[in-house]
Design a protein around this motif. Structure first.
Motif, PDB file in Angstrom:
ATOM      1  N   PHE A  82       0.911  -1.014  -0.068  1.00 57.85           N
ATOM      2  CA  PHE A  82       0.121   0.014   0.063  1.00 57.85           C
ATOM      3  C   PHE A  82       0.916   1.222   0.040  1.00 57.85           C
ATOM      4  O   PHE A  82       2.089   1.343   0.618  1.00 57.85           O
ATOM      5  CB  PHE A  82      -0.836   0.139   1.277  1.00 57.85           C
ATOM      6  N   PRO A  83       0.441   2.397  -0.426  1.00 53.40           N
ATOM      7  CA  PRO A  83       1.289   3.265  -0.877  1.00 53.40           C
ATOM      8  C   PRO A  83       1.542   4.459   0.346  1.00 53.40           C
ATOM      9  O   PRO A  83       2.518   5.601   0.063  1.00 53.40           O
ATOM     10  CB  PRO A  83       0.483   4.333  -2.025  1.00 53.40           C
ATOM     11  N   LEU A  84       0.911   4.375   1.324  1.00 52.59           N
ATOM     12  CA  LEU A  84       1.185   5.755   2.146  1.00 52.59           C
ATOM     13  C   LEU A  84       2.535   5.774   2.727  1.00 52.59           C
ATOM     14  O   LEU A  84       3.135   6.948   2.812  1.00 52.59           O
ATOM     15  CB  LEU A  84       0.114   5.703   3.522  1.00 52.59           C
ATOM     16  N   LEU A  85       3.342   4.621   3.159  1.00 51.08           N
ATOM     17  CA  LEU A  85       4.488   4.651   3.702  1.00 51.08           C
ATOM     18  C   LEU A  85       5.468   5.278   2.528  1.00 51.08           C
ATOM     19  O   LEU A  85       6.507   5.892   2.789  1.00 51.08           O
ATOM     20  CB  LEU A  85       5.109   3.395   4.047  1.00 51.08           C
ATOM     21  N   LEU A 179      -8.771   9.289   9.858  1.00 52.44           N
ATOM     22  CA  LEU A 179      -7.631   8.413  10.240  1.00 52.44           C
ATOM     23  C   LEU A 179      -7.804   7.067   9.965  1.00 52.44           C
ATOM     24  O   LEU A 179      -6.895   6.186   9.312  1.00 52.44           O
ATOM     25  CB  LEU A 179      -7.598   8.464  11.859  1.00 52.44           C
ATOM     26  N   ALA A 180      -9.037   6.381   9.730  1.00 54.65           N
ATOM     27  CA  ALA A 180      -9.378   4.991   9.260  1.00 54.65           C
ATOM     28  C   ALA A 180      -9.139   4.945   7.616  1.00 54.65           C
ATOM     29  O   ALA A 180      -8.492   3.977   7.007  1.00 54.65           O
ATOM     30  CB  ALA A 180     -10.890   4.695   9.482  1.00 54.65           C
ATOM     31  N   ALA A 181      -9.702   6.260   7.020  1.00 57.16           N
ATOM     32  CA  ALA A 181      -9.076   6.221   5.557  1.00 57.16           C
ATOM     33  C   ALA A 181      -7.562   6.210   5.446  1.00 57.16           C
ATOM     34  O   ALA A 181      -7.017   5.522   4.413  1.00 57.16           O
ATOM     35  CB  ALA A 181      -9.542   7.598   4.912  1.00 57.16           C
ATOM     36  N   LEU A 182      -6.809   6.773   6.181  1.00 54.23           N
ATOM     37  CA  LEU A 182      -5.136   7.028   5.880  1.00 54.23           C
ATOM     38  C   LEU A 182      -4.715   5.481   6.480  1.00 54.23           C
ATOM     39  O   LEU A 182      -3.989   5.065   5.770  1.00 54.23           O
ATOM     40  CB  LEU A 182      -4.852   7.929   6.956  1.00 54.23           C
ATOM     41  N   ALA A 183      -5.341   4.715   7.410  1.00 54.40           N
ATOM     42  CA  ALA A 183      -4.958   3.596   7.833  1.00 54.40           C
ATOM     43  C   ALA A 183      -5.352   2.616   6.430  1.00 54.40           C
ATOM     44  O   ALA A 183      -4.565   1.628   6.360  1.00 54.40           O
ATOM     45  CB  ALA A 183      -5.896   2.840   9.066  1.00 54.40           C
ATOM     46  N   GLY A 184      -6.388   2.971   5.978  1.00 55.49           N
ATOM     47  CA  GLY A 184      -6.495   2.193   4.570  1.00 55.49           C
ATOM     48  C   GLY A 184      -5.820   2.121   3.565  1.00 55.49           C
ATOM     49  O   GLY A 184      -5.686   1.324   2.501  1.00 55.49           O
ATOM     50  N   LEU A 185      -4.905   3.257   3.426  1.00 57.22           N
ATOM     51  CA  LEU A 185      -3.908   3.590   2.579  1.00 57.22           C
ATOM     52  C   LEU A 185      -2.542   2.780   3.070  1.00 57.22           C
ATOM     53  O   LEU A 185      -1.673   3.049   2.038  1.00 57.22           O
ATOM     54  CB  LEU A 185      -3.655   4.945   2.251  1.00 57.22           C
ATOM     55  N   THR A 186      -2.505   2.265   4.216  1.00 55.67           N
ATOM     56  CA  THR A 186      -1.151   1.857   4.848  1.00 55.67           C
ATOM     57  C   THR A 186      -1.044   0.517   4.789  1.00 55.67           C
ATOM     58  O   THR A 186       0.162  -0.275   4.360  1.00 55.67           O
ATOM     59  CB  THR A 186      -1.053   2.255   6.190  1.00 55.67           C
ATOM     60  N   ARG A 187      -2.037  -0.515   5.140  1.00 53.94           N
ATOM     61  CA  ARG A 187      -1.917  -1.761   5.037  1.00 53.94           C
ATOM     62  C   ARG A 187      -3.571  -2.349   4.588  1.00 53.94           C
ATOM     63  O   ARG A 187      -4.434  -1.656   4.898  1.00 53.94           O
ATOM     64  CB  ARG A 187      -1.560  -2.363   6.153  1.00 53.94           C
ATOM     65  N   PRO A 188      -3.563  -3.794   4.191  1.00 49.68           N
ATOM     66  CA  PRO A 188      -4.984  -4.236   3.711  1.00 49.68           C
ATOM     67  C   PRO A 188      -5.738  -4.278   4.874  1.00 49.68           C
ATOM     68  O   PRO A 188      -6.937  -4.376   4.991  1.00 49.68           O
ATOM     69  CB  PRO A 188      -4.709  -5.376   3.034  1.00 49.68           C
ATOM     70  N   VAL A 189      -5.029  -4.485   6.148  1.00 50.07           N
ATOM     71  CA  VAL A 189      -5.768  -4.665   7.421  1.00 50.07           C
ATOM     72  C   VAL A 189      -6.484  -3.475   7.865  1.00 50.07           C
ATOM     73  O   VAL A 189      -6.945  -3.502   8.964  1.00 50.07           O
ATOM     74  CB  VAL A 189      -4.748  -5.198   8.376  1.00 50.07           C
ATOM     75  N   GLY A 190      -6.214  -2.465   6.988  1.00 42.76           N
ATOM     76  CA  GLY A 190      -6.984  -1.162   7.311  1.00 42.76           C
ATOM     77  C   GLY A 190      -8.573  -1.643   7.350  1.00 42.76           C
ATOM     78  O   GLY A 190      -9.351  -0.610   8.186  1.00 42.76           O
ATOM     79  N   ALA A 191      -8.953  -2.578   6.788  1.00 38.40           N
ATOM     80  CA  ALA A 191     -10.420  -2.974   6.867  1.00 38.40           C
ATOM     81  C   ALA A 191     -10.743  -3.104   8.206  1.00 38.40           C
ATOM     82  O   ALA A 191     -11.935  -3.098   8.515  1.00 38.40           O
ATOM     83  CB  ALA A 191     -10.663  -4.384   5.993  1.00 38.40           C
TER      84      ALA A 191
END
Length: 375
Positions: A82-85, A179-191
């Motif tokens: 995922f792209p955020l990092l 913040l949940a939206a940003l977590a969802g750009l970080t790892r698939p477990v953002g779900a």
């Protein structure tokens, strides 16, 4: 999120927990450096330029589009990450004299402290200050805690997820969704974070607690945007609605309800490696028991949903089983029963307990990173 004055007060209250966290992680880095020196290895390279770290820094430097074909037909594509990092690595390396890999280390260092702050606030809110400090100490001293000091995405994800869940606990719905939206750009477990926002909002609404219904609905709408956006982008790039799942399949990953993991444990129990199989079985039993204890004690719904989904996704995924402890690391709510137990100890015993755990974590982390397989 708290206002400026409230944030300063919350930060002052969290200082002991943050110092404990920094101390535990510093011990881990010292043990790693000594071990690396004795083994004629480079501790910096172990933390910043191996396994997933290389994929993230490559994306930061060159963008997406790299694939690696392996014998046996597996195709490893960087679209799995995922792209955020890598975005943050690219941005920091553009304005600071840092390589992308070192920028990743900086992101992890700052994010891990931010995660520790949110974790403390959660424990403090539920069980008091001592429990909050103990919760942070236990999270820092996890056997896989060294990942918090690596150029991996776990620290960044945990920071975003922990703050989002804390905002749900305190009724700050727009912050929780953002913040949940940003977590969802970080790892698939953002779900898991999206699930915590959605299910808690549904229960609050059902119980007639919709006094801030507009903000709650906005938070609910924002929560899945990051996760959905990346899935949609990968789908468009690969020309398939199931593009991201196909990419994960190329890595040998996916979800099969835990069949592959159960078979992996069973094979070890039935062979000469039965002690490893027994250890895995005990480990799985422990984390399931911790979750069940949280349910029995009536922990708040967002913590149960978030921790439960993280645990479920980790245990039911197939692929490289050595990474399962790392995949469960963001599930900090599982540690609440242990944190309350540590908080009830006399101060000397609590310090001794945490110190022994921190030392064991430091030694295990150094041993792990000197192995051949990725964490």
């Amino acid at each position: 999120m708290p206002g400026a004055a409230g944030a300063r007060g919350a930060l002052r209250r969290a200082v002991p927990a943050l110092l404990v966290f920094a101390g535990v992680r510093a011990l881990g880095l010292v043990v790693l450096a000594v071990w690396a020196w004795a083994a004629d290895r480079d501790a910096h390279q172990l933390l910043s330029a191996r396994w997933d770290s290389l994929w993230y820094s490559r994306i930061a430097e060159r963008g997406y589009g790299y694939t690696l074909e392996l014998p046996g037909g597996k195709v490893h594509s960087d679209l799995a990450f995922f792209p955020l990092l890598p975005w943050l690595e690219r941005g920091l390396s553009a304005v600071l004299p840092l390589s992308a890999a070192d920028a990743g280390l900086l992101v992890s260092a700052v994010a891990s402290l931010a995660a520790a702050w949110a974790i403390f606030l959660t424990g403090d809110r539920l069980h008091g200050r001592r429990a909050g400090v103990a919760l942070v100490a236990l999270w820092a001293a996890l056997p896989v805690g060294v990942v918090q000091s690596m150029a991996y995405s776990e620290s960044l994800f945990t920071a975003l997820a922990a703050w989002s869940v804390y905002c749900v606990l305190t009724g700050r719905w727009v912050w929780a969704g953002s913040l949940a939206a940003l977590a969802g750009l970080t790892r698939p477990v953002g779900a898991a974070v999206v699930a915590a926002v959605w299910i808690t909002a549904a229960v609050v609404w059902w119980r007639g607690g919709g006094r801030s219904a507009g903000r709650m609905l906005l938070g609910v709408a924002l929560a899945p945007l990051g996760w959905l956006a990346y899935f949609a982008w990968v789908g468009a790039r690969t020309g398939s609605v199931t593009g991201y799942l196909d990419v994960q399949g190329g890595w040998g990953n996916g979800f099969d309800g835990g069949v592959a993991f159960a078979s992996f444990i069973g094979e070890r129990l039935a062979g000469p490696a039965w002690p490893a199989g027994l250890g895995l079985l005990i480990g799985v039993g422990l984390v399931v028991w911790l979750y069940a204890t949280g349910v029995r004690r009536g922990e708040p719904l967002p913590l149960l949903v978030y921790g439960g989904v993280v645990l479920l996704l980790a245990l039911t995924a197939k692929g490289y089983f050595g990474s399962k402890p790392r995949l469960m690391m963001p599930a900090f709510p599982l540690l609440l029963p242990l944190a309350t137990a540590v908080a009830r100890l006399r101060t000397v015993r609590a310090v001794l307990t945490v110190s022994l755990l921190a030392l064991a974590s430091a030694v295990y982390g150094a041993f792990w990173l000197h192995g051949s397989g990725p964490p």
